[in-house]
Scaffold this motif. Sequence first.
Motif, PDB file in Angstrom:
ATOM      1  N   ALA A  14       0.829  -1.209   0.000  1.00 33.16           N
ATOM      2  CA  ALA A  14       0.000   0.000   0.000  1.00 33.16           C
ATOM      3  C   ALA A  14       0.864   1.260   0.000  1.00 33.16           C
ATOM      4  O   ALA A  14       0.616   2.191  -0.776  1.00 33.16           O
ATOM      5  N   GLU A  15       1.882   1.274   0.843  1.00 37.20           N
ATOM      6  CA  GLU A  15       2.735   2.466   0.924  1.00 37.20           C
ATOM      7  C   GLU A  15       3.513   2.669  -0.371  1.00 37.20           C
ATOM      8  O   GLU A  15       3.668   3.789  -0.844  1.00 37.20           O
ATOM      9  N   GLN A  16       3.970   1.560  -0.954  1.00 27.66           N
ATOM     10  CA  GLN A  16       4.718   1.657  -2.211  1.00 27.66           C
ATOM     11  C   GLN A  16       3.831   2.168  -3.345  1.00 27.66           C
ATOM     12  O   GLN A  16       4.252   2.997  -4.155  1.00 27.66           O
ATOM     13  N   LEU A  17       2.619   1.646  -3.401  1.00 30.72           N
ATOM     14  CA  LEU A  17       1.690   2.059  -4.455  1.00 30.72           C
ATOM     15  C   LEU A  17       1.353   3.555  -4.303  1.00 30.72           C
ATOM     16  O   LEU A  17       1.323   4.300  -5.287  1.00 30.72           O
ATOM     17  N   THR A  18       1.145   3.966  -3.070  1.00 28.93           N
ATOM     18  CA  THR A  18       0.867   5.373  -2.793  1.00 28.93           C
ATOM     19  C   THR A  18       2.059   6.245  -3.186  1.00 28.93           C
ATOM     20  O   THR A  18       1.892   7.299  -3.805  1.00 28.93           O
ATOM     21  N   ALA A  19       3.248   5.795  -2.871  1.00 30.12           N
ATOM     22  CA  ALA A  19       4.458   6.567  -3.213  1.00 30.12           C
ATOM     23  C   ALA A  19       4.592   6.704  -4.729  1.00 30.12           C
ATOM     24  O   ALA A  19       4.996   7.772  -5.237  1.00 30.12           O
ATOM     25  N   LEU A  84      -5.507   0.072  -6.561  1.00 27.52           N
ATOM     26  CA  LEU A  84      -5.211   1.367  -7.187  1.00 27.52           C
ATOM     27  C   LEU A  84      -4.953   2.393  -6.100  1.00 27.52           C
ATOM     28  O   LEU A  84      -5.655   2.409  -5.077  1.00 27.52           O
ATOM     29  N   ALA A  85      -3.960   3.239  -6.325  1.00 29.80           N
ATOM     30  CA  ALA A  85      -3.720   4.395  -5.447  1.00 29.80           C
ATOM     31  C   ALA A  85      -3.865   5.652  -6.282  1.00 29.80           C
ATOM     32  O   ALA A  85      -3.428   5.698  -7.438  1.00 29.80           O
ATOM     33  N   VAL A  86      -4.522   6.655  -5.711  1.00 30.03           N
ATOM     34  CA  VAL A  86      -4.643   7.949  -6.378  1.00 30.03           C
ATOM     35  C   VAL A  86      -4.146   9.004  -5.395  1.00 30.03           C
ATOM     36  O   VAL A  86      -4.416   8.918  -4.194  1.00 30.03           O
ATOM     37  N   ALA A  87      -3.402   9.989  -5.919  1.00 30.85           N
ATOM     38  CA  ALA A  87      -2.808  10.993  -5.042  1.00 30.85           C
ATOM     39  C   ALA A  87      -3.116  12.398  -5.525  1.00 30.85           C
ATOM     40  O   ALA A  87      -3.040  12.688  -6.726  1.00 30.85           O
ATOM     41  N   THR A  88      -3.486  13.233  -4.570  1.00 26.24           N
ATOM     42  CA  THR A  88      -3.693  14.661  -4.823  1.00 26.24           C
ATOM     43  C   THR A  88      -3.206  15.413  -3.583  1.00 26.24           C
ATOM     44  O   THR A  88      -2.961  14.805  -2.532  1.00 26.24           O
ATOM     45  N   VAL A  89      -3.117  16.734  -3.688  1.00 21.65           N
ATOM     46  CA  VAL A  89      -2.644  17.519  -2.543  1.00 21.65           C
ATOM     47  C   VAL A  89      -3.632  17.454  -1.377  1.00 21.65           C
ATOM     48  O   VAL A  89      -3.231  17.520  -0.211  1.00 21.65           O
ATOM     49  N   ASN A  90      -4.935  17.281  -1.706  1.00 18.19           N
ATOM     50  CA  ASN A  90      -5.957  17.368  -0.655  1.00 18.19           C
ATOM     51  C   ASN A  90      -6.745  16.081  -0.448  1.00 18.19           C
ATOM     52  O   ASN A  90      -7.799  16.085   0.181  1.00 18.19           O
ATOM     53  N   GLY A  91      -6.259  14.973  -0.999  1.00 19.83           N
ATOM     54  CA  GLY A  91      -6.951  13.699  -0.794  1.00 19.83           C
ATOM     55  C   GLY A  91      -8.254  13.606  -1.569  1.00 19.83           C
ATOM     56  O   GLY A  91      -9.211  12.975  -1.108  1.00 19.83           O
ATOM     57  N   GLY A  92      -8.281  14.182  -2.749  1.00 16.19           N
ATOM     58  CA  GLY A  92      -9.497  14.147  -3.582  1.00 16.19           C
ATOM     59  C   GLY A  92      -9.861  12.719  -3.974  1.00 16.19           C
ATOM     60  O   GLY A  92      -8.992  11.867  -4.187  1.00 16.19           O
ATOM     61  N   THR A  93     -11.136  12.476  -4.093  1.00 16.83           N
ATOM     62  CA  THR A  93     -11.655  11.138  -4.334  1.00 16.83           C
ATOM     63  C   THR A  93     -11.829  10.886  -5.845  1.00 16.83           C
ATOM     64  O   THR A  93     -12.030  11.833  -6.597  1.00 16.83           O
ATOM     65  N   GLY A 106     -11.451  -4.371 -12.263  1.00 15.95           N
ATOM     66  CA  GLY A 106     -11.156  -4.750 -10.884  1.00 15.95           C
ATOM     67  C   GLY A 106     -12.243  -5.640 -10.313  1.00 15.95           C
ATOM     68  O   GLY A 106     -13.085  -6.159 -11.035  1.00 15.95           O
ATOM     69  N   THR A 107     -12.205  -5.839  -9.009  1.00 18.64           N
ATOM     70  CA  THR A 107     -13.242  -6.590  -8.303  1.00 18.64           C
ATOM     71  C   THR A 107     -13.880  -5.668  -7.270  1.00 18.64           C
ATOM     72  O   THR A 107     -13.266  -4.667  -6.878  1.00 18.64           O
ATOM     73  N   PRO A 108     -15.096  -6.018  -6.793  1.00 19.88           N
ATOM     74  CA  PRO A 108     -15.736  -5.170  -5.779  1.00 19.88           C
ATOM     75  C   PRO A 108     -14.865  -4.982  -4.534  1.00 19.88           C
ATOM     76  O   PRO A 108     -14.877  -3.914  -3.914  1.00 19.88           O
ATOM     77  N   ALA A 109     -14.098  -6.008  -4.179  1.00 17.42           N
ATOM     78  CA  ALA A 109     -13.275  -5.935  -2.956  1.00 17.42           C
ATOM     79  C   ALA A 109     -11.928  -5.248  -3.178  1.00 17.42           C
ATOM     80  O   ALA A 109     -11.152  -5.083  -2.234  1.00 17.42           O
ATOM     81  N   MET A 110     -11.672  -4.844  -4.390  1.00 19.76           N
ATOM     82  CA  MET A 110     -10.369  -4.234  -4.701  1.00 19.76           C
ATOM     83  C   MET A 110     -10.106  -3.012  -3.821  1.00 19.76           C
ATOM     84  O   MET A 110     -10.950  -2.123  -3.703  1.00 19.76           O
ATOM     85  N   PRO A 111      -8.923  -2.935  -3.194  1.00 21.22           N
ATOM     86  CA  PRO A 111      -8.638  -1.749  -2.389  1.00 21.22           C
ATOM     87  C   PRO A 111      -8.259  -0.542  -3.241  1.00 21.22           C
ATOM     88  O   PRO A 111      -7.536  -0.674  -4.231  1.00 21.22           O
ATOM     89  N   VAL A 112      -8.773   0.595  -2.839  1.00 19.00           N
ATOM     90  CA  VAL A 112      -8.430   1.880  -3.472  1.00 19.00           C
ATOM     91  C   VAL A 112      -7.861   2.762  -2.368  1.00 19.00           C
ATOM     92  O   VAL A 112      -8.530   3.017  -1.360  1.00 19.00           O
ATOM     93  N   PHE A 113      -6.634   3.190  -2.547  1.00 21.98           N
ATOM     94  CA  PHE A 113      -5.951   4.031  -1.569  1.00 21.98           C
ATOM     95  C   PHE A 113      -6.035   5.475  -2.051  1.00 21.98           C
ATOM     96  O   PHE A 113      -5.543   5.801  -3.135  1.00 21.98           O
ATOM     97  N   ILE A 114      -6.679   6.314  -1.274  1.00 24.27           N
ATOM     98  CA  ILE A 114      -6.896   7.715  -1.655  1.00 24.27           C
ATOM     99  C   ILE A 114      -5.926   8.554  -0.822  1.00 24.27           C
ATOM    100  O   ILE A 114      -6.108   8.725   0.387  1.00 24.27           O
ATOM    101  N   ALA A 115      -4.878   9.018  -1.494  1.00 28.44           N
ATOM    102  CA  ALA A 115      -3.729   9.575  -0.777  1.00 28.44           C
ATOM    103  C   ALA A 115      -3.607  11.085  -0.931  1.00 28.44           C
ATOM    104  O   ALA A 115      -4.144  11.687  -1.873  1.00 28.44           O
ATOM    105  N   ARG A 116      -2.883  11.643  -0.001  1.00 32.14           N
ATOM    106  CA  ARG A 116      -2.436  13.036  -0.090  1.00 32.14           C
ATOM    107  C   ARG A 116      -0.949  13.025  -0.403  1.00 32.14           C
ATOM    108  O   ARG A 116      -0.258  12.034  -0.147  1.00 32.14           O
ATOM    109  N   THR A 117      -0.471  14.152  -0.880  1.00 29.55           N
ATOM    110  CA  THR A 117       0.946  14.222  -1.248  1.00 29.55           C
ATOM    111  C   THR A 117       1.873  14.135  -0.026  1.00 29.55           C
ATOM    112  O   THR A 117       3.073  13.938  -0.190  1.00 29.55           O
TER     113      THR A 117
END
Length: 142
Positions: A14-19, A84-93, A106-117
């Motif tokens: 998770a951390e690597q994908l976010t990075a 999937l990880a998505v990154a924005t300055v403000n944690g946009g969805t 994907g699958t319904p259970a697929m994790p989506v990491f919504i990240a800030r910078t």
Amino acid sequence: MSTTNSQEYTQLNAEQLTAQAIAALKRAYVPYSGYPVGAAVLADDGRVYTGCNVENAVYPLTICAERVAITKAISEGAQHILALAVATVNGGTPCGACRQVMQEFGTPAMPVFIARTDGSYRQRTLEELLPEGFSAADLPEK
Ligand code: THU
């Protein structure tokens, strides 16, 4: 821990994908909105594909970071996305269009990491983001 178990593999990374999503954000082409977005997907071929939003003077032609990353994965031969990880300055969805494209691969259970910078993130499943989404199963049989 086995890397063949996608859930374990995803948690582990998770951390690597976010990075990687944060790194991709720096390549965003956003002269119109000034809102850079980065994305990274872990695909079933074991690879991570990244994307950023790419805008256009014809505004509707803009493509979101998530869909860039997913189309890169599929066009390179991956068949499914596992996280999937998505990154924005403000944690946009993720937008609705991107949620629908995530559902396609994907699958319904697929994790989506919504990240800030700053590296912080919240975790959702695709099903939480897109309940009762339309899929191939809703189409009549051919
Ligand atoms: N954007 C994304 O890249 N992903 C989303 O899920 C939401 C919006 C982009 C599109 C546009 O370049 C900018 O953010 C502002 O809408």
